[in-house]
Write an enzyme that holds these catalytic residues in place. Structure first.
Site, PDB file in Angstrom:
ATOM      1  N   SER A   6       0.856  -1.190   0.000  1.00  0.00           N
ATOM      2  CA  SER A   6       0.000   0.000   0.000  1.00  0.00           C
ATOM      3  C   SER A   6       0.893   1.242   0.000  1.00  0.00           C
ATOM      4  O   SER A   6       1.692   1.440   0.921  1.00  0.00           O
ATOM      5  CB  SER A   6      -0.878   0.011   1.243  1.00  0.00           C
ATOM      6  OG  SER A   6      -1.414   1.319   1.409  1.00  0.00           O
ATOM      7  N   HIS A  31      -1.245  -1.319  -4.241  1.00  0.00           N
ATOM      8  CA  HIS A  31      -2.515  -1.010  -3.570  1.00  0.00           C
ATOM      9  C   HIS A  31      -2.592   0.494  -3.292  1.00  0.00           C
ATOM     10  O   HIS A  31      -1.677   1.077  -2.707  1.00  0.00           O
ATOM     11  CB  HIS A  31      -2.585  -1.809  -2.274  1.00  0.00           C
ATOM     12  CG  HIS A  31      -3.886  -1.730  -1.541  1.00  0.00           C
ATOM     13  ND1 HIS A  31      -4.984  -2.499  -1.869  1.00  0.00           N
ATOM     14  CD2 HIS A  31      -4.276  -0.967  -0.489  1.00  0.00           C
ATOM     15  CE1 HIS A  31      -5.977  -2.231  -1.036  1.00  0.00           C
ATOM     16  NE2 HIS A  31      -5.578  -1.282  -0.191  1.00  0.00           N
ATOM     17  N   ASP A  33      -4.849   3.501  -1.623  1.00  0.00           N
ATOM     18  CA  ASP A  33      -5.909   3.753  -0.646  1.00  0.00           C
ATOM     19  C   ASP A  33      -6.501   5.143  -0.815  1.00  0.00           C
ATOM     20  O   ASP A  33      -5.871   6.147  -0.508  1.00  0.00           O
ATOM     21  CB  ASP A  33      -5.354   3.589   0.775  1.00  0.00           C
ATOM     22  CG  ASP A  33      -5.160   2.129   1.137  1.00  0.00           C
ATOM     23  OD1 ASP A  33      -6.112   1.348   0.959  1.00  0.00           O
ATOM     24  OD2 ASP A  33      -4.044   1.763   1.577  1.00  0.00           O
ATOM     25  N   MET A  35      -9.287   7.798   0.314  1.00  0.00           N
ATOM     26  CA  MET A  35     -10.166   8.119   1.465  1.00  0.00           C
ATOM     27  C   MET A  35     -10.723   9.523   1.302  1.00  0.00           C
ATOM     28  O   MET A  35     -10.008  10.435   0.888  1.00  0.00           O
ATOM     29  CB  MET A  35      -9.356   8.050   2.761  1.00  0.00           C
ATOM     30  CG  MET A  35      -8.621   6.741   2.958  1.00  0.00           C
ATOM     31  SD  MET A  35      -7.816   6.668   4.558  1.00  0.00           S
ATOM     32  CE  MET A  35      -6.883   5.134   4.392  1.00  0.00           C
ATOM     33  N   HIS A  64      -8.442   0.952  -3.867  1.00  0.00           N
ATOM     34  CA  HIS A  64      -9.373   0.677  -2.762  1.00  0.00           C
ATOM     35  C   HIS A  64     -10.089   1.978  -2.405  1.00  0.00           C
ATOM     36  O   HIS A  64      -9.503   2.879  -1.815  1.00  0.00           O
ATOM     37  CB  HIS A  64      -8.532   0.149  -1.579  1.00  0.00           C
ATOM     38  CG  HIS A  64      -9.324  -0.160  -0.346  1.00  0.00           C
ATOM     39  ND1 HIS A  64      -8.710  -0.413   0.869  1.00  0.00           N
ATOM     40  CD2 HIS A  64     -10.661  -0.260  -0.121  1.00  0.00           C
ATOM     41  CE1 HIS A  64      -9.645  -0.657   1.783  1.00  0.00           C
ATOM     42  NE2 HIS A  64     -10.826  -0.564   1.209  1.00  0.00           N
ATOM     43  N   MET A  66     -12.308   4.010  -0.282  1.00  0.00           N
ATOM     44  CA  MET A  66     -12.966   4.160   1.022  1.00  0.00           C
ATOM     45  C   MET A  66     -13.685   5.503   0.991  1.00  0.00           C
ATOM     46  O   MET A  66     -13.313   6.462   1.665  1.00  0.00           O
ATOM     47  CB  MET A  66     -11.918   4.097   2.138  1.00  0.00           C
ATOM     48  CG  MET A  66     -11.396   2.692   2.384  1.00  0.00           C
ATOM     49  SD  MET A  66      -9.821   2.677   3.225  1.00  0.00           S
ATOM     50  CE  MET A  66      -8.720   2.918   1.814  1.00  0.00           C
ATOM     51  N   MET A 135     -11.332  -6.603   5.479  1.00  0.00           N
ATOM     52  CA  MET A 135     -10.595  -5.588   6.235  1.00  0.00           C
ATOM     53  C   MET A 135     -10.244  -6.169   7.604  1.00  0.00           C
ATOM     54  O   MET A 135     -11.127  -6.599   8.348  1.00  0.00           O
ATOM     55  CB  MET A 135     -11.438  -4.317   6.423  1.00  0.00           C
ATOM     56  CG  MET A 135     -11.718  -3.524   5.166  1.00  0.00           C
ATOM     57  SD  MET A 135     -10.256  -3.017   4.224  1.00  0.00           S
ATOM     58  CE  MET A 135      -9.341  -2.066   5.426  1.00  0.00           C
ATOM     59  N   ASP A 173      -6.588  -6.886   4.207  1.00  0.00           N
ATOM     60  CA  ASP A 173      -6.056  -5.527   4.228  1.00  0.00           C
ATOM     61  C   ASP A 173      -6.077  -4.953   5.635  1.00  0.00           C
ATOM     62  O   ASP A 173      -7.145  -4.736   6.203  1.00  0.00           O
ATOM     63  CB  ASP A 173      -6.910  -4.647   3.287  1.00  0.00           C
ATOM     64  CG  ASP A 173      -6.335  -3.254   3.110  1.00  0.00           C
ATOM     65  OD1 ASP A 173      -5.232  -2.981   3.622  1.00  0.00           O
ATOM     66  OD2 ASP A 173      -7.007  -2.433   2.446  1.00  0.00           O
TER      67      ASP A 173
HETATM   68  C1  DX5 Z   1      -6.540   0.986   5.834  1.00  0.00           C
HETATM   69  C2  DX5 Z   1      -6.031   0.791   4.412  1.00  0.00           C
HETATM   70  C3  DX5 Z   1      -4.927  -0.216   4.325  1.00  0.00           C
HETATM   71  C4  DX5 Z   1      -3.740   0.122   5.161  1.00  0.00           C
HETATM   72  C5  DX5 Z   1      -2.616  -0.852   5.008  1.00  0.00           C
HETATM   73  O1  DX5 Z   1      -7.533   1.929   5.859  1.00  0.00           O
HETATM   74  O2  DX5 Z   1      -7.065   0.352   3.563  1.00  0.00           O
HETATM   75  O3  DX5 Z   1      -4.599  -0.497   2.995  1.00  0.00           O
HETATM   76  O4  DX5 Z   1      -3.282   1.385   4.939  1.00  0.00           O
HETATM   77  O5  DX5 Z   1      -1.565  -0.400   5.806  1.00  0.00           O
HETATM   78  P1  DX5 Z   1      -0.961  -1.255   7.002  1.00  0.00           P
HETATM   79  O6  DX5 Z   1      -0.363  -2.464   6.377  1.00  0.00           O
HETATM   80  O7  DX5 Z   1       0.038  -0.342   7.610  1.00  0.00           O
HETATM   81  O8  DX5 Z   1      -2.081  -1.606   7.939  1.00  0.00           O
HETATM   82 ZN    ZN Z   2      -6.549  -0.565   1.551  1.00  0.00          ZN
END
Ligand code: DX5
Ligand code: ZN
Length: 220
Positions: A6, A31, A33, A35, A64, A66, A135, A173
């Site tokens: 990620s 990956h 992320d 948000m 991903h 979110m 998750m 994840d």
């Molecule tokens: C959480 C994210 C993950 C996360 C992974 O909200 O979707 O992808 O950042 O990071 P680590 O491995 O540090 O938990």
């Molecule tokens: Zn993620």
């Protein structure tokens, strides 16, 4: 087992090198992320960074989302170069339609479930998915601790996929590191996401990927 570092834990001042480093370490997917400060209490990146990641690598970009109402941004993320687009079941009242939209745009659909969300919520669309994301932390931040009950949920996801005769990737994840990657793989994960364990590795991100790979092979 595939490893999807990620970039949430990467140094965005030199994102391309940070992607090349995990590529050199043998990463399978990247990956990303996304948000929105509403669905999760944090703000990160949008399609511009996906575009930058696209220019840096030919590895599949595993995006991903979110975010609330993800159907409004599918076009933008697929246009930016996302190969896999994952939406949260909790954010999609019309989950079947959203999954269908992702497929029609030419990307591979995934659905993620928060730790408090039962597996049953994806049962009806499971056959339409390329990926289910369990998750193992409450989403919003990197560097959180793996929730132990996730291992049993991974196992149950694998059983459900077998029961429905569906072939899909089971991605885990959150909080995956050298201590639990063997257990996660053993339970049935086919893809693990790792942010802090990779980008925070004392010998660099490439070594972080290799360490997870070695442990998963030996313990899994
Ligand atoms: C959480 C994210 C993950 C996360 C992974 O909200 O979707 O992808 O950042 O990071 P680590 O491995 O540090 O938990
Ligand atoms: Zn993620």
């Amino acid at each position: 087992m595939k490893i999807a570092p990620s970039i949430l834990s990467a140094d965005f001042g030199c994102l391309q090198e940070q992607i090349h480093a995990v590529e050199e370490g043998g990463a399978d997917w990247i990956h990303v992320d996304v948000m929105d400060g509403h669905f999760v209490p944090n703000l990160t990146i949008g399609p511009l960074i996906v575009e930058a990641a696209r220019r840096a690598t030919e590895l599949p970009l595993d995006v991903h989302l979110m975010i609330e109402a993800p159907h409004r941004y599918l076009d933008a993320f697929v246009g930016a170069g996302a190969d896999i687009v994952t939406v949260h079941v909790e954010a999609c009242p019309h989950l079947h339609r959203t999954v269908d939209q992702i497929r029609k745009l030419g990307a591979r659909p995934g659905v993620a479930l928060n730790p408090g969300t039962p597996l049953d919520t994806v049962r009806e669309v499971m056959a339409d998915l390329d990926l289910i994301v369990i998750m193992s932390v409450n989403p919003g931040f990197g560097g959180q601790r793996y929730i132990p009950g996730s291992t049993d949920k991974i196992r149950r996801a694998r059983v459900l996929a077998e029961e429905l005769s569906v072939e899909l990737e089971i991605e885990v994840d959150g909080g995956v590191d050298s201590r639990n990657v063997g257990e996660v793989q053993d339970a049935g994960a086919t893809v693990v996401v790792a942010g802090s364990a990779v980008y925070g590795h004392p010998h660099g991100p490439g070594a972080g990927v290799r360490a997870l790979r070695d442990l998963s092979v030996h313990q899994g």
